[in-house]
Design an enzyme around this catalytic site. Structure first.
Site, PDB file in Angstrom:
ATOM      1  N   CYS A   1       0.608  -0.884   0.106  1.00 36.20           N
ATOM      2  CA  CYS A   1      -0.063  -0.018   0.071  1.00 36.20           C
ATOM      3  C   CYS A   1       0.628   1.091   0.062  1.00 36.20           C
ATOM      4  CB  CYS A   1      -1.560   0.330   1.446  1.00 36.20           C
ATOM      5  SG  CYS A   1      -2.588   0.864   1.190  1.00 36.20           S
TER       6      CYS A   1
ATOM      7  N   HIS B   1      -3.419  -5.013   1.739  1.00 34.21           N
ATOM      8  CA  HIS B   1      -2.662  -5.859   2.844  1.00 34.21           C
ATOM      9  C   HIS B   1      -3.021  -6.773   3.225  1.00 34.21           C
ATOM     10  CE1 HIS B   1      -2.069  -1.269   4.340  1.00 34.21           C
ATOM     11  NE2 HIS B   1      -3.143  -0.939   3.798  1.00 34.21           N
TER      12      HIS B   1
ATOM     13  N   GLU C   1      -0.929  -8.467   5.037  1.00 29.74           N
ATOM     14  CA  GLU C   1      -0.581  -8.664   6.985  1.00 29.74           C
ATOM     15  C   GLU C   1      -1.751  -8.237   7.282  1.00 29.74           C
ATOM     16  OE1 GLU C   1      -0.297  -5.772   5.236  1.00 29.74           O
ATOM     17  OE2 GLU C   1      -0.806  -4.169   5.875  1.00 29.74           O
TER      18      GLU C   1
HETATM   19  N1  GLN Z   1      -3.550   6.248   0.642  1.00 33.88           N
HETATM   20  C1  GLN Z   1      -2.126   6.041   1.843  1.00 33.88           C
HETATM   21  C2  GLN Z   1      -1.221   6.818   0.560  1.00 33.88           C
HETATM   22  O1  GLN Z   1      -0.969   7.730   0.363  1.00 33.88           O
HETATM   23  C3  GLN Z   1      -2.115   4.267   1.243  1.00 33.88           C
HETATM   24  C4  GLN Z   1      -2.545   3.767   2.457  1.00 33.88           C
HETATM   25  C5  GLN Z   1      -2.517   2.694   3.088  1.00 33.88           C
HETATM   26  O2  GLN Z   1      -1.009   2.299   2.685  1.00 33.88           O
HETATM   27  N2  GLN Z   1      -3.062   1.780   4.023  1.00 33.88           N
HETATM   28  O3  GLN Z   1       0.419   6.791   1.590  1.00 33.88           O
END
Ligand code: GLN
Length: 180
Positions: free
Chosen positions: A72, A161, A163
């Protein structure tokens, strides 16, 4: 230093793999076989990496071949180009769009094929996706025609994610690419 790192640690220990947190420059030693950049807020993590003088050492190590998985926000940190934000470690030849699902569909769960290991559960939280990838970037998973997991050399990224579910496939996949 920020984000969902405890969940990664739990997942690694369930796979009999030792881990430690990198919170300051002196934590970043050559004792590791791989590095996970967790989900969280890429702007916050990027700022801390700069302030703590970790950006350059980590960048160098990744470019030198250290296996790394970015989940992410970690995908955003690794991307050379970022839409809706700035580039940080800028190591991987992808363009990642931040918050690509917009506000309406900010968070959702689904199941999709991942890297030839079968269908796995995927949790997305204000996730990015890959809008453009260089020819040598291998696509590992797509949802609704969008690239949400990919790898290039020693770098693995996923927009979801892994995890936050009980499925260990993605971590096992990553560990199989680590040196130890
Ligand atoms: N929206 C977040 C970002 O721009 C990422 C979101 C996440 O890691 N769950 O970094």
């Amino acid at each position: 230093m920020q984000g969902a790192f405890i969940e990664h640690e739990r997942m690694l220990s369930s796979l009999d793999t030792q881990s430690f947190e990198i919170r300051k420059a002196s934590d970043f030693t050559n004792k590791m076989d791989g590095l996970i950049l967790p989900g969280g807020e890429s702007t916050v993590i990027g700022k801390l990496l700069r302030e703590l003088e970790l950006m350059e050492p980590i960048r160098k190590a990744i470019l030198g071949g250290l296996p790394v998985m970015g989940t992410c926000a970690g995908m955003i940190l690794l991307a050379k180009n970022v839409i809706g934000g700035e580039a940080h470690l800028a190591c991987m030849d992808i363009t990642a769009e931040r918050n690509a699902y917009g506000r309406q569909l900010a968070s959702f769960s689904t199941e999709a094929e991942f890297g030839g290991v079968g269908k796995i559960p995927m949790v997305f939280i204000r996730a990015p996706y890959v809008v453009k990838a260089a020819a040598d970037v291998e696509v590992l998973a797509e949802v609704d025609g969008k690239i949400i997991a990919a790898r290039q050399k020693n770098m693995l990224v996923c927009a979801f994610h892994p995890e936050l579910t009980k499925d260990t496939s993605v971590h096992s996949f990553f560990l199989s690419t680590c040196n130890g």
